[in-house]
Scaffold this motif. Sequence first.
Motif, PDB file in Angstrom:
ATOM      1  N   UNK A  18       0.824  -1.206   0.000  1.00 48.88           N
ATOM      2  CA  UNK A  18       0.000   0.000   0.000  1.00 48.88           C
ATOM      3  C   UNK A  18       0.866   1.266   0.000  1.00 48.88           C
ATOM      4  N   UNK A  19       2.040   1.221   0.616  1.00 45.45           N
ATOM      5  CA  UNK A  19       2.960   2.361   0.574  1.00 45.45           C
ATOM      6  C   UNK A  19       3.422   2.617  -0.859  1.00 45.45           C
ATOM      7  N   UNK A  20       3.693   1.545  -1.606  1.00 46.44           N
ATOM      8  CA  UNK A  20       4.105   1.702  -3.006  1.00 46.44           C
ATOM      9  C   UNK A  20       2.967   2.282  -3.850  1.00 46.44           C
ATOM     10  N   UNK A  21       1.751   1.807  -3.579  1.00 47.42           N
ATOM     11  CA  UNK A  21       0.589   2.330  -4.307  1.00 47.42           C
ATOM     12  C   UNK A  21       0.384   3.810  -3.993  1.00 47.42           C
ATOM     13  N   UNK A  22       0.574   4.175  -2.711  1.00 47.55           N
ATOM     14  CA  UNK A  22       0.428   5.570  -2.299  1.00 47.55           C
ATOM     15  C   UNK A  22       1.393   6.470  -3.063  1.00 47.55           C
ATOM     16  N   UNK A  23       2.629   6.031  -3.218  1.00 46.21           N
ATOM     17  CA  UNK A  23       3.610   6.848  -3.946  1.00 46.21           C
ATOM     18  C   UNK A  23       3.161   7.082  -5.387  1.00 46.21           C
ATOM     19  N   UNK A  24       2.624   6.028  -6.025  1.00 46.79           N
ATOM     20  CA  UNK A  24       2.159   6.173  -7.408  1.00 46.79           C
ATOM     21  C   UNK A  24       0.950   7.099  -7.503  1.00 46.79           C
ATOM     22  N   UNK A  25       0.031   7.015  -6.529  1.00 51.37           N
ATOM     23  CA  UNK A  25      -1.166   7.879  -6.545  1.00 51.37           C
ATOM     24  C   UNK A  25      -0.759   9.344  -6.387  1.00 51.37           C
ATOM     25  N   UNK A  26       0.142   9.617  -5.420  1.00 53.75           N
ATOM     26  CA  UNK A  26       0.586  11.006  -5.231  1.00 53.75           C
ATOM     27  C   UNK A  26       1.266  11.544  -6.483  1.00 53.75           C
ATOM     28  N   UNK A  31      -1.015  14.646  -5.713  1.00 52.57           N
ATOM     29  CA  UNK A  31      -1.508  14.789  -4.334  1.00 52.57           C
ATOM     30  C   UNK A  31      -0.340  14.609  -3.382  1.00 52.57           C
ATOM     31  N   UNK A  32      -0.598  14.839  -2.109  1.00 56.97           N
ATOM     32  CA  UNK A  32       0.472  14.719  -1.094  1.00 56.97           C
ATOM     33  C   UNK A  32      -0.053  13.997   0.148  1.00 56.97           C
ATOM     34  N   UNK A  33      -0.797  12.912  -0.085  1.00 55.77           N
ATOM     35  CA  UNK A  33      -1.334  12.144   1.045  1.00 55.77           C
ATOM     36  C   UNK A  33      -0.185  11.565   1.894  1.00 55.77           C
ATOM     37  N   UNK A  34      -0.361  11.653   3.231  1.00 53.31           N
ATOM     38  CA  UNK A  34       0.464  10.844   4.124  1.00 53.31           C
ATOM     39  C   UNK A  34      -0.186   9.460   4.191  1.00 53.31           C
ATOM     40  N   UNK A  35       0.500   8.507   4.780  1.00 49.67           N
ATOM     41  CA  UNK A  35      -0.081   7.151   4.823  1.00 49.67           C
ATOM     42  C   UNK A  35      -1.351   7.150   5.668  1.00 49.67           C
ATOM     43  N   UNK A  36      -1.336   7.886   6.794  1.00 46.31           N
ATOM     44  CA  UNK A  36      -2.534   7.922   7.652  1.00 46.31           C
ATOM     45  C   UNK A  36      -3.707   8.552   6.916  1.00 46.31           C
ATOM     46  N   UNK A  37      -3.447   9.600   6.118  1.00 45.93           N
ATOM     47  CA  UNK A  37      -4.519  10.219   5.333  1.00 45.93           C
ATOM     48  C   UNK A  37      -5.000   9.271   4.237  1.00 45.93           C
ATOM     49  N   UNK A  38      -4.070   8.550   3.639  1.00 44.32           N
ATOM     50  CA  UNK A  38      -4.386   7.628   2.545  1.00 44.32           C
ATOM     51  C   UNK A  38      -5.335   6.524   2.997  1.00 44.32           C
ATOM     52  N   UNK A  43      -9.302   5.728  -2.544  1.00 48.11           N
ATOM     53  CA  UNK A  43      -8.182   5.041  -3.199  1.00 48.11           C
ATOM     54  C   UNK A  43      -7.755   3.797  -2.407  1.00 48.11           C
ATOM     55  N   UNK A  44      -7.644   3.988  -1.083  1.00 53.58           N
ATOM     56  CA  UNK A  44      -7.176   2.899  -0.226  1.00 53.58           C
ATOM     57  C   UNK A  44      -8.114   1.701  -0.314  1.00 53.58           C
ATOM     58  N   UNK A  45      -9.435   1.987  -0.214  1.00 61.08           N
ATOM     59  CA  UNK A  45     -10.413   0.892  -0.284  1.00 61.08           C
ATOM     60  C   UNK A  45     -10.368   0.205  -1.638  1.00 61.08           C
ATOM     61  N   UNK A  46     -10.174   0.989  -2.692  1.00 64.65           N
ATOM     62  CA  UNK A  46     -10.184   0.434  -4.037  1.00 64.65           C
ATOM     63  C   UNK A  46      -8.967  -0.475  -4.269  1.00 64.65           C
ATOM     64  N   UNK A  47      -7.800  -0.014  -3.804  1.00 62.55           N
ATOM     65  CA  UNK A  47      -6.572  -0.759  -4.089  1.00 62.55           C
ATOM     66  C   UNK A  47      -6.252  -1.836  -3.051  1.00 62.55           C
ATOM     67  N   UNK A  48      -7.020  -1.885  -1.970  1.00 61.31           N
ATOM     68  CA  UNK A  48      -6.717  -2.861  -0.908  1.00 61.31           C
ATOM     69  C   UNK A  48      -6.819  -4.305  -1.426  1.00 61.31           C
TER      70      UNK A  48
END
Length: 270
Positions: A18-26, A31-38, A43-48
């Motif tokens: 999920x951290x790798x996915x977060x980097x790609x989404x930002x 965007x500039x989501x932190x992991x807690x915001x993500x 997005x989080x629910x979709x990619x989980x």
Amino acid sequence: MPYTDKNGYVPHTMEEVMQLILLDINDQFNTSYSYDQFVGTGFYKFFYVLAQRIVALDTSFAEVYAKLQDYVRFMNEQINAPAVNPERALKILRTAGFTASVRPVTQDTAGELAFCVDLDDKLPNYATQKQRVLDILKTCTAGGIYFAGTETGTSILSNGQAMPYAFFLPARYEVSLKLTIHASASSGLAVPLESQIKQTLADNLAAMYRMGVDFEPERYFTVSRDASYAAAVKLEYQKETGGAWSDEVYKADFKDLFVFNQERMETVVL
């Protein structure tokens, strides 16, 4: 998926994926989501679910790779294994009713196989028994290996080729034994009859002694196992009639065979 020489491939955890996915989404959506915001986003629910599949595939790949390593290790062991397993040959010879031993490999005997088989070359059926031994050696060894021995012959391979095989006959020694028993005054037990003591010694020898092994006198009759009525025991042997008595370990050649008989056993009770 990370790899180490010690652990092989190690599957990613859900958080790592999920951290790798977060980097790609930002990066993709500026965007500039932190992991807690993500974690609270759609997005989080979709990619989980996708992340679960990735972790599952990583785990499966790591397991397959580990099994592949085991397979390669097994094949290397098979390739590097000697073409001849002497212990297997000895086991098959013994199963067929033959007493046998094998010469230990040294620098001077590397590349040679030498078996000793307890046969009597004076018996009428010796030729038949000898051929049985040669045929067994053929089935237990790879073709083309050099055999040392005084008893030589051939055995026919499946392709019709006659291959040479050989083995030694044992060097027999009609050994005399002297068992000295110091009776214990405190045990309160009676010393058995001489015939019973000899039988116990004979049974121990039959169970524990083998051709070609060092003869260790103290193994074959002990206070703790055989003579609770004794304070001490000493077993001596005489290799040849008229020779010196000894209770030292006899360093045997692989062809040495001690032959025991109760008529050549002497017991001394003190």
